[in-house]
Design a protein around this motif. Structure first.
Motif, PDB file in Angstrom:
ATOM      1  N   ARG A 116       2.113   3.907 -10.964  1.00 11.32           N
ATOM      2  CA  ARG A 116       0.838   4.579 -10.713  1.00 11.32           C
ATOM      3  C   ARG A 116       0.873   5.854 -11.544  1.00 11.32           C
ATOM      4  O   ARG A 116       1.945   6.354 -11.872  1.00 11.32           O
ATOM      5  CB  ARG A 116       0.689   4.964  -9.231  1.00 11.32           C
ATOM      6  CG  ARG A 116       0.418   3.791  -8.320  1.00 11.32           C
ATOM      7  CD  ARG A 116      -0.993   3.263  -8.450  1.00 11.32           C
ATOM      8  NE  ARG A 116      -1.966   3.994  -7.666  1.00 11.32           N
ATOM      9  CZ  ARG A 116      -3.276   3.946  -7.892  1.00 11.32           C
ATOM     10  NH1 ARG A 116      -3.753   3.254  -8.898  1.00 11.32           N
ATOM     11  NH2 ARG A 116      -4.116   4.608  -7.130  1.00 11.32           N
ATOM     12  N   PRO A 117      -0.278   6.396 -11.885  1.00 12.44           N
ATOM     13  CA  PRO A 117      -0.235   7.648 -12.639  1.00 12.44           C
ATOM     14  C   PRO A 117       0.548   8.734 -11.893  1.00 12.44           C
ATOM     15  O   PRO A 117       0.487   8.812 -10.663  1.00 12.44           O
ATOM     16  CB  PRO A 117      -1.713   8.032 -12.755  1.00 12.44           C
ATOM     17  CG  PRO A 117      -2.461   6.748 -12.605  1.00 12.44           C
ATOM     18  CD  PRO A 117      -1.654   5.916 -11.664  1.00 12.44           C
ATOM     19  N   LEU A 130      -3.678  13.129 -15.199  1.00  7.06           N
ATOM     20  CA  LEU A 130      -4.282  12.208 -16.165  1.00  7.06           C
ATOM     21  C   LEU A 130      -4.887  12.940 -17.353  1.00  7.06           C
ATOM     22  O   LEU A 130      -4.666  12.572 -18.499  1.00  7.06           O
ATOM     23  CB  LEU A 130      -5.356  11.360 -15.476  1.00  7.06           C
ATOM     24  CG  LEU A 130      -4.847  10.132 -14.723  1.00  7.06           C
ATOM     25  CD1 LEU A 130      -5.991   9.418 -14.030  1.00  7.06           C
ATOM     26  CD2 LEU A 130      -4.151   9.167 -15.670  1.00  7.06           C
ATOM     27  N   PRO A 150       0.834  -1.210   0.000  1.00  8.78           N
ATOM     28  CA  PRO A 150       0.000   0.000   0.000  1.00  8.78           C
ATOM     29  C   PRO A 150       0.866   1.256   0.000  1.00  8.78           C
ATOM     30  O   PRO A 150       2.001   1.239   0.467  1.00  8.78           O
ATOM     31  CB  PRO A 150      -0.790  -0.110   1.304  1.00  8.78           C
ATOM     32  CG  PRO A 150      -0.008  -1.032   2.172  1.00  8.78           C
ATOM     33  CD  PRO A 150       0.788  -1.926   1.277  1.00  8.78           C
ATOM     34  N   SER A 151       0.312   2.312  -0.547  1.00  9.18           N
ATOM     35  CA  SER A 151       1.029   3.596  -0.551  1.00  9.18           C
ATOM     36  C   SER A 151       0.328   4.540   0.403  1.00  9.18           C
ATOM     37  O   SER A 151      -0.801   4.283   0.831  1.00  9.18           O
ATOM     38  CB  SER A 151       0.999   4.220  -1.934  1.00  9.18           C
ATOM     39  OG  SER A 151       1.498   3.326  -2.868  1.00  9.18           O
ATOM     40  N   THR A 152       0.980   5.622   0.672  1.00  9.54           N
ATOM     41  CA  THR A 152       0.340   6.645   1.487  1.00  9.54           C
ATOM     42  C   THR A 152       0.473   7.982   0.760  1.00  9.54           C
ATOM     43  O   THR A 152       1.260   8.100  -0.175  1.00  9.54           O
ATOM     44  CB  THR A 152       0.980   6.700   2.896  1.00  9.54           C
ATOM     45  OG1 THR A 152       0.248   7.608   3.685  1.00  9.54           O
ATOM     46  CG2 THR A 152       2.427   7.128   2.844  1.00  9.54           C
ATOM     47  N   THR A 153      -0.323   8.945   1.177  1.00 15.25           N
ATOM     48  CA  THR A 153      -0.270  10.229   0.480  1.00 15.25           C
ATOM     49  C   THR A 153       1.049  10.939   0.786  1.00 15.25           C
ATOM     50  O   THR A 153       1.698  10.667   1.790  1.00 15.25           O
ATOM     51  CB  THR A 153      -1.431  11.142   0.924  1.00 15.25           C
ATOM     52  OG1 THR A 153      -1.444  11.158   2.339  1.00 15.25           O
ATOM     53  CG2 THR A 153      -2.751  10.634   0.417  1.00 15.25           C
ATOM     54  N   ALA A 203      -3.239  15.707  -0.332  1.00 13.62           N
ATOM     55  CA  ALA A 203      -3.675  14.415   0.218  1.00 13.62           C
ATOM     56  C   ALA A 203      -4.941  13.896  -0.453  1.00 13.62           C
ATOM     57  O   ALA A 203      -5.313  12.740  -0.262  1.00 13.62           O
ATOM     58  CB  ALA A 203      -3.893  14.538   1.727  1.00 13.62           C
ATOM     59  N   ALA A 204      -5.583  14.738  -1.260  1.00 15.46           N
ATOM     60  CA  ALA A 204      -6.792  14.271  -1.948  1.00 15.46           C
ATOM     61  C   ALA A 204      -6.451  13.365  -3.123  1.00 15.46           C
ATOM     62  O   ALA A 204      -7.318  12.638  -3.620  1.00 15.46           O
ATOM     63  CB  ALA A 204      -7.599  15.472  -2.438  1.00 15.46           C
ATOM     64  N   ALA A 205      -5.222  13.431  -3.549  1.00  8.06           N
ATOM     65  CA  ALA A 205      -4.821  12.578  -4.670  1.00  8.06           C
ATOM     66  C   ALA A 205      -4.708  11.136  -4.188  1.00  8.06           C
ATOM     67  O   ALA A 205      -4.337  10.886  -3.047  1.00  8.06           O
ATOM     68  CB  ALA A 205      -3.483  13.039  -5.226  1.00  8.06           C
ATOM     69  N   SER A 206      -5.028  10.239  -5.081  1.00  5.76           N
ATOM     70  CA  SER A 206      -4.941   8.822  -4.731  1.00  5.76           C
ATOM     71  C   SER A 206      -3.508   8.478  -4.341  1.00  5.76           C
ATOM     72  O   SER A 206      -2.572   8.820  -5.058  1.00  5.76           O
ATOM     73  CB  SER A 206      -5.359   8.021  -5.958  1.00  5.76           C
ATOM     74  OG  SER A 206      -5.441   6.686  -5.645  1.00  5.76           O
ATOM     75  N   PRO A 207      -3.296   7.805  -3.197  1.00  8.60           N
ATOM     76  CA  PRO A 207      -1.919   7.524  -2.758  1.00  8.60           C
ATOM     77  C   PRO A 207      -1.142   6.752  -3.827  1.00  8.60           C
ATOM     78  O   PRO A 207      -1.690   5.878  -4.492  1.00  8.60           O
ATOM     79  CB  PRO A 207      -2.115   6.655  -1.514  1.00  8.60           C
ATOM     80  CG  PRO A 207      -3.484   6.945  -1.040  1.00  8.60           C
ATOM     81  CD  PRO A 207      -4.282   7.257  -2.253  1.00  8.60           C
ATOM     82  N   PRO A 214       3.146   5.477  -5.045  1.00  5.09           N
ATOM     83  CA  PRO A 214       4.572   5.405  -4.672  1.00  5.09           C
ATOM     84  C   PRO A 214       5.391   6.456  -5.436  1.00  5.09           C
ATOM     85  O   PRO A 214       5.702   6.272  -6.603  1.00  5.09           O
ATOM     86  CB  PRO A 214       4.995   3.993  -5.088  1.00  5.09           C
ATOM     87  CG  PRO A 214       3.778   3.328  -5.647  1.00  5.09           C
ATOM     88  CD  PRO A 214       2.758   4.373  -5.920  1.00  5.09           C
TER      89      PRO A 214
END
Lengths: 602, 348
Positions: A313-314, A331, A258-261, A283-287, A289
């Motif tokens: 990840r994008p 994106l 898992p990633s974190t913000t 932090a609203a962006a999807s976490p 790496p």
């Protein structure tokens, strides 16, 4: 009597006969052996040349000489490799050029790794190290004098910036477990030293931090700090990644964790920082790496945007809305994914005027077999992936790229690209049939967005395989040619001196913001050079490369021209200043608000 | 007895003994050769009967002794391929290629092996060689062109394409591929000179439609015109679902249709995540499962997303990504308390 005689004669005949038979048989075997074709795959492969190969050096091309030993830089990275092949062992550590004593000669800060397991004993000698530039091509390890002997822990990246606008660059260093801030202060001996002010600054971060970048995101004249987070790893429940057939282990991909913000810290101006990851929209962006980050004004609206290269990840493009607020737009801006919408294993990132449009395009290094990506900035925050036509896709396909820099290696007035390469997994040859150590690369730009791979003619370092990670440029000897420093995973830092034989001219512009409306480092400034009917656009960005920090002074190649007719600086504050008739082959310090440029003698 | 008679007798005895010895030696050698032949036949029979392990064991020493026997080498190489002994097979195939450079089969086999091993450059080289031998092999031509384009080897792709066009100058697939090559090296004018009439005459040619759309979208500044072409591709071509969605999302974004663009790109991401999960080798990979759910959630397929997320939490009740996405789900549903709880559990 006769029998005896006959027996003796019998031997006389048999022995030569056997001898002759043996001789014939031996000859047949030997001839057969000699005529036998080579029977192994390697030999077979050697008989066919690669599709393209350039082995001869050409005059006028950039040439780099390795001077590590002579320079006195003896840093060796410790990756903490274990039979578990932990993902932490694979990412390496970076390096950063910092003129910590402000003497005009860039010094080198090297980030150290260590054991991955938290409980494992950490050798106190394994610290990050600072090498002071002796102004004669050599360096002295001043780690202890500079107060950095306590910089232990598994270090990752470094960002250099004068966050308190006192005229001296400070250090932000990331670790497997967060970030530390080292403030540059006067020492009792009259020199400079660093003090760990992390606690006082309020930079609390328990996560695996990688690259970080300084930049003034809210236009208050103070540098704020962006910190990338990679993944969350629970060593007690570490997954096993091994080849099913052979059981050979390899480094697990980030998609297993898992990633974190990421974090964004606002500089409060009093030596403290506030975590504004949530309120800013970061932090609203999807976490994801994150590995590489750059702060640059990508849409020319005068506000610093943040671009983050994420691993599988994008990518993030945090578009600055003003007032410390960001919207993530990668994106739909066309710079979040690869050419066909596939995820990029983003490692290092740089931004610069690569196609002559005057806008900062983005260059991102990628995984083996994928090719680096080149997002051409088409304006209005629209990007077109252009690595194929640019000539960058093909040569980067057989490399796993990490650190990268944009610089003018041959001073012809066109930006070139250098890339540090090396696989993440040391068992890659067995498991993936991909080399672990790989050659670094140098691409010469034509100014219009097309590049030529000249790695084969750029010096011995570019011909030898390395496990490259960090990369940063600086003109450490102030000779007007940009030099390179590479970090290697589990290997030494390597210093390459630029020895290009060229009659091309240059100009060095050191921008100094007023420290009030603009940050003193002038991160976010745009410089337009007009010389002899030509025009160049350069940017002072925050961050860039991979875990590394290049020097901030702009070293601009002028080609055959020996003077700049006009240099227009747009400062981070928005103020525009024009400096005219600047002589080439000189170092000019441009102060915000001061009419006259200052010529600096190194 | 005279000395002459004695000598004659001795000589004849020597000759007889020698002949006998030669006979014995010849017999021995003949017997060994016979055994050898029988073993070889046995090995070849094993190969023909598909008993590759036995075939490989028997034939390997033969190839070491008789490296130029193509028949045996071929059987050994194919056995090694069947046994997935890639490295050994590569060596045998390379030797076979060298012994029979005029035959396509060893090069075909080696190209396939190189592709499997990810040695794309070597595969492309074999492919180009095969095309030079047989320019009319359209299937191989396309394979080689795509292979070269995939590696960024645009010049080689164009070379392959032109080779095949010599044989079939009007072939629409080949003309489209040539346009792909032009596009890949940024020669958009040349690419469009081929594409514009091609798309008009053959609207079913989705590759050409896509390429035309990319030109309109990124180079001509006509994103609006690209949209119907991309939708056409999406409707007709199962192979181009992800890439068409991606570029459609770009076209929609550039024409101000942000919401639909976001939905389209989310659909694409869900497709990608599913594909990655299927080929990941870790079917219990919670992070990838969460990504599938994220894509579905953004694409408006909330219930399916929630089911996946709840399944993840059954496996790991603390998994932060799942909690975060569930928080996002409940926020959309207006259930703020539940959203806050999941946010808390996610650590936000």
């Amino acid at each position: 009597m006769r029998d005896t005689t006959t027996g003796r004669d019998w031997h006389r005949i048999i022995l030569p006969f056997c001898f002759i038979l043996l001789l014939i048989a031996g000859s047949v075997l030997l001839v057969g052996y000699a005529l036998r074709p080579l029977g192994n795959a390697e030999a077979d492969l050697q008989t066919t040349a690669p599709l393209s190969s350039e082995t001869q050096t050409s005059p006028g091309l950039p040439w780099f000489e390795e001077v590590t030993a002579a320079s006195g830089i003896d840093f060796r990275h410790v990756d903490g490799a274990t039979p578990m092949h932990y993902i932490q062992e694979t990412v390496g550590s970076g390096l950063g050029w910092i003129d910590y004593d402000a003497d005009g000669w860039p010094d080198l800060f090297c980030v150290q790794g260590g054991p991955v397991q938290p409980g494992e004993k950490h050798d106190p000698a394994l610290t990050c190290r600072l090498y002071r530039n002796n102004r004669n091509g050599t360096f002295t390890d001043v780690t202890a004098q500079a107060g950095l002997a306590g910089a232990v822990g598994y270090g990752m990246g470094v960002a250099v910036g004068d966050y308190d606008n006192d005229g001296y660059d400070d250090l932000a260093v990331t670790y497997l477990g967060g970030i530390r801030l080292y403030h540059n202060e006067p020492s009792a001996e009259g020199g400079r030293r660093f003090r760990d002010v992390t606690e006082r600054a309020g930079l609390r971060d328990p996560h695996w931090a990688t690259s970080c970048a300084w930049g003034d995101i809210d236009g208050d004249g103070r540098l704020d700090l962006y910190v990338c987070h990679y993944v969350e790893v629970d060593l007690a429940h570490y997954p096993v990644c091994e080849q099913a057939r052979t059981g050979i282990r390899f480094g697990c991909p980030p998609t297993l964790f898992p990633s974190t913000t990421h974090r964004l810290y606002r500089n409060n101006g009093d030596g403290t920082f506030t975590d504004i990851s949530k309120s800013s929209g970061i932090a609203a962006a999807s976490p994801a790496p994150g590995l590489g980050v750059i702060m640059a004004d990508l849409d020319g609206d005068g506000r610093l945007d943040i671009y983050v290269a994420n691993d599988l990840r994008p990518a993030y493009l945090f578009h600055n809305q003003g007032g410390g607020r960001f919207l993530e737009k990668a994106l739909l801006a066309g710079c979040g994914l690869g050419p066909n919408g596939q995820e990029v294993a983003g490692m290092g990132v740089e931004a610069g005027n690569l196609d002559g449009s005057g806008r900062p395009s983005l260059f991102v290094t990628n995984f083996y077999g994928k090719g680096s990506v080149f997002y051409r900035n088409q304006g209005d925050l629209h990007f077109q992936e252009w690595s194929g036509p640019s000539g960058l896709a093909s040569p980067s396909m057989r490399r796993l790229g990490f650190g990268t820099v944009l610089f003018d290696a041959d001073l012809d007035g066109r930006l070139d690209i250098a890339v540090a390469n090396g696989h993440v997994s040391r068992t890659a040859p067995q498991v993936f049939h991909e080399p672990f150590a790989q050659e670094a690369q140098l691409f010469l730009g034509d100014g219009d967005g097309r590049f030529r791979d000249v790695s084969g003619q750029a010096g011995p370092y570019f011909l030898e395989p390395h496990v490259g990670r960090g990369l940063a440029w600086a003109d450490y000897d102030n000779d007007g040619l940009p030099d390179l420093a590479f970090s290697h995973n589990g290997g030494p830092v390597v210093l390459l001196r630029n020895r290009t034989r060229t009659a091309n001219h240059w100009i060095r512009l050191e921008l100094e913001g007023d420290g009030q409306r603009s940050n003193r480092n002038a991160i976010g400034a745009r410089v337009e050079i007009e010389a002899g009917g030509t025009r160049q656009v350069h940017f002072v960005n925050g961050g860039g490369s991979y875990l590394s920090a290049s020097e901030r002074r702009l070293l601009i190649g002028l080609g055959a021209l020996d003077q700049v007719g006009r240099a227009t600086v747009t400062w981070p504050s928005g103020r525009r200043q024009v400096f005219e008739n600047l002589a080439g082959d000189c170092w000019w310090r441009l102060h915000e608000g001061r009419e006259r440029p200052e010529e600096v003698m190194p | 007895m005279s000395f002459l008679t004695l000598a004659k007798r001795r000589a004849s005895r020597i000759l007889m003994v020698s002949a006998g010895l030669l006979l014995v030696l010849g017999g021995g050698i003949g017997w060994l050769r016979l055994q050898d032949q029988l073993d070889l036949q046995k090995g070849l029979n094993h190969f023909r009967e598909g008993r590759f392990e036995d075939a490989e064991r028997v034939l390997r020493p033969f190839v070491a002794r008789r490296p130029n026997d193509v028949e045996v080498l071929k059987a050994l190489a194919l056995s090694q391929l069947a046994l997935q002994q890639w490295q050994a097979a590569e060596g045998s195939l390379s030797r076979w290629c060298r012994l029979r450079p005029e035959q396509p089969q060893p090069f075909e086999r080696r190209m396939e092996l190189y592709l499997r091993l990810g040695k794309n450059e070597q595969a492309a080289r074999d492919g180009l060689r095969l095309l030079e031998q047989n320019k009319g092999d359209l299937e191989r031509c396309q394979k080689v062109v795509w292979l070269c384009l995939g590696m960024g080897r645009v010049a080689e792709a164009e070379q392959a394409c032109r080779l095949c066009l010599l044989e079939q100058p009007g072939h629409i697939q080949l003309r489209y591929l040539l346009a792909e090559c032009f596009h890949a090296r940024g020669a958009e004018a040349e690419a469009q000179a081929i594409l514009a009439p091609l798309v008009r005459a053959h609207p079913q040619l989705t590759g050409a439609l896509m390429l035309r759309a990319l030109y309109l979208l990124y180079d001509a500044g006509q994103a609006q015109e690209a949209i119907p072409l991309l939708r056409q591709v999406l409707a007709a071509d199962a192979q181009r679902q992800e890439v068409a969605r991606y570029h459609l999302s770009q076209a929609l974004a550039r024409t101000g249709q942000k919401e639909e663009a976001q939905r389209v790109v989310a659909e694409m991401q869900a497709l990608q995540a599913r594909k990655r999960l299927a080929g990941d080798g870790h079917p219990d990979n919670l992070e990838l499962q969460a990504r599938v759910a994220e894509g579905l959630l953004k694409a408006g397929k909330s219930l399916e997303a929630r089911r996946i997320l709840e399944k993840i939490l059954e496996q790991d009740a603390r998994y932060p990504t799942a909690h975060r996405l569930l928080a996002s789900y409940y926020e959309k549903q207006g259930q703020t308390a539940k959203a806050a709880e999941h946010n808390r559990l996610a650590g936000y």
